[in-house]
Design a protein around this motif. Structure first.
Motif, PDB file in Angstrom:
ATOM      1  N   UNK A  23      30.460  33.335  28.121  1.00 18.92           N
ATOM      2  CA  UNK A  23      30.741  31.900  28.076  1.00 18.92           C
ATOM      3  C   UNK A  23      29.793  31.091  27.201  1.00 18.92           C
ATOM      4  N   UNK A  24      28.658  31.665  26.798  1.00 18.51           N
ATOM      5  CA  UNK A  24      27.660  30.906  26.040  1.00 18.51           C
ATOM      6  C   UNK A  24      28.222  30.259  24.771  1.00 18.51           C
ATOM      7  N   UNK A  25      29.029  30.958  23.984  1.00 19.26           N
ATOM      8  CA  UNK A  25      29.559  30.287  22.778  1.00 19.26           C
ATOM      9  C   UNK A  25      30.411  29.063  23.114  1.00 19.26           C
ATOM     10  N   UNK A  26      31.182  29.141  24.191  1.00 21.67           N
ATOM     11  CA  UNK A  26      32.030  28.013  24.577  1.00 21.67           C
ATOM     12  C   UNK A  26      31.187  26.858  25.111  1.00 21.67           C
ATOM     13  N   UNK A  27      30.119  27.177  25.840  1.00 21.80           N
ATOM     14  CA  UNK A  27      29.226  26.137  26.355  1.00 21.80           C
ATOM     15  C   UNK A  27      28.535  25.431  25.188  1.00 21.80           C
ATOM     16  N   UNK A  28      28.011  26.208  24.243  1.00 20.22           N
ATOM     17  CA  UNK A  28      27.338  25.616  23.085  1.00 20.22           C
ATOM     18  C   UNK A  28      28.305  24.785  22.244  1.00 20.22           C
ATOM     19  N   UNK A  29      29.525  25.277  22.065  1.00 23.91           N
ATOM     20  CA  UNK A  29      30.529  24.517  21.316  1.00 23.91           C
ATOM     21  C   UNK A  29      30.861  23.209  22.040  1.00 23.91           C
ATOM     22  N   UNK A 161      35.746  27.193  29.503  1.00 24.19           N
ATOM     23  CA  UNK A 161      34.376  26.726  29.654  1.00 24.19           C
ATOM     24  C   UNK A 161      34.064  25.636  28.629  1.00 24.19           C
ATOM     25  N   UNK A 162      34.706  25.675  27.460  1.00 21.67           N
ATOM     26  CA  UNK A 162      34.540  24.634  26.451  1.00 21.67           C
ATOM     27  C   UNK A 162      34.955  23.276  27.015  1.00 21.67           C
ATOM     28  N   UNK A 163      36.156  23.209  27.585  1.00 18.94           N
ATOM     29  CA  UNK A 163      36.647  21.969  28.187  1.00 18.94           C
ATOM     30  C   UNK A 163      35.828  21.546  29.383  1.00 18.94           C
TER      31      UNK A 163
END
Length: 197
Positions: A23-29, A161-163
Motif C-alpha cells: 500500500x505504500x505507493x498508494x499512500x504516498x500518491x 488506499x489512494x482514495x
C-alpha cells in the motif's frame, strides 16, 4: 507459551510489512495529490468569488452548502446499494455466498461514516475560521469528494488506499486546523465570545 506468543508477534510484523509494501505507493500518491491540490487551491481559490462572512452562522451555512455537494457521494453509494440489491437481493445475506451485497453494504457504511466525520470537522472549522480564510472550505470539500470517489472506484483493489489517504487528509486537516485555531488564542477566548449573530 512464550514461543506461541513470539511467533504471533513475528507473523503480525511480517503481515504489517507486507501490507505496507503493497500500500505504500498508494499512500504516498494520495499524500502527494492531497498536498498538491491544497497548494493549488490555496493559490487559485482567492481569485474566485469566495465571500467574506463575519458571522459564524453565515460561515456555518456556507460550509453546509458544500456538504450538499459532498452528499452526492452518499447518493452514489445509496444508488449502488440499490442496484446491487435489485440484482442480488434474492440471495441470502447471512451466508458467505452473497459477497456482492456484503461488499456494497460495507461500502455504504463506510461512505456514511466518512461523510459524517468530515462534515462534523468542516462545520467545526467553519466556526473558528477567520472570514477571509473561507477558501479552505471548498478546498477540503474538493479533497473529500476526490478521495471518496477514488476509494469507491477501487473498493476491491489495494489502490483504494489512494482514495482513503486523500479522504483522511481532508478529515484530519479539517480537525487539525479546527483544534489549532481553537487552542491558538486560548480555549476560553474562542468559545465564550461565540455568537451566531
Amino acid at each position: 507459551m512464550a514461543t506461541s506468543s513470539s511467533s504471533r508477534t513475528s507473523n503480525a510484523c511480517c503481515s504489517c510489512e507486507v501490507e505496507l509494501k503493497k500500500n505504500a505507493p498508494y499512500i504516498l500518491a494520495g499524500l502527494g495529490v492531497s498536498g498538491g491540490l491544497l497548494l493549488l487551491a490555496n493559490r487559485n481559490i482567492p481569485a474566485m468569488s469566495v465571500p467574506v462572512l463575519s458571522s459564524a452562522a453565515d460561515r456555518v451555512a456556507y460550509a453546509l452548502r458544500w456538504s450538499g455537494l459532498e452528499g452526492i457521494s452518499m447518493v452514489t453509494a445509496v444508488w449502488c446499494a440499490i442496484g446491487v440489491r435489485a440484482k442480488y437481493g434474492t440471495e441470502s445475506t447471512e451466508t458467505d455466498s452473497n459477497q456482492h451485497l456484503k461488499t456494497t453494504q460495507r461500502m455504504l457504511t463506510n461512505a456514511t461514516e466518512s461523510f459524517l466525520t468530515f462534515t462534523a470537522a468542516k462545520l467545526a472549522l467553519a466556526t473558528v475560521l477567520e472570514p477571509n480564510n473561507l477558501r479552505l472550505i471548498p478546498a477540503l470539500s474538493g479533497l473529500f469528494i476526490i478521495g471518496r470517489y477514488s476509494f469507491d472506484a477501487a473498493i476491491n483493489h489495494p489502490s483504494r488506499t489512494f482514495g482513503y489517504t486523500i479522504n483522511a487528509v481532508a478529515t484530519f486537516a479539517a480537525y487539525g486546523l479546527f483544534l489549532w485555531k481553537l487552542l491558538k488564542g486560548g480555549l476560553h477566548s474562542n468559545i465564550l465570545p461565540f455568537s451566531l449573530r
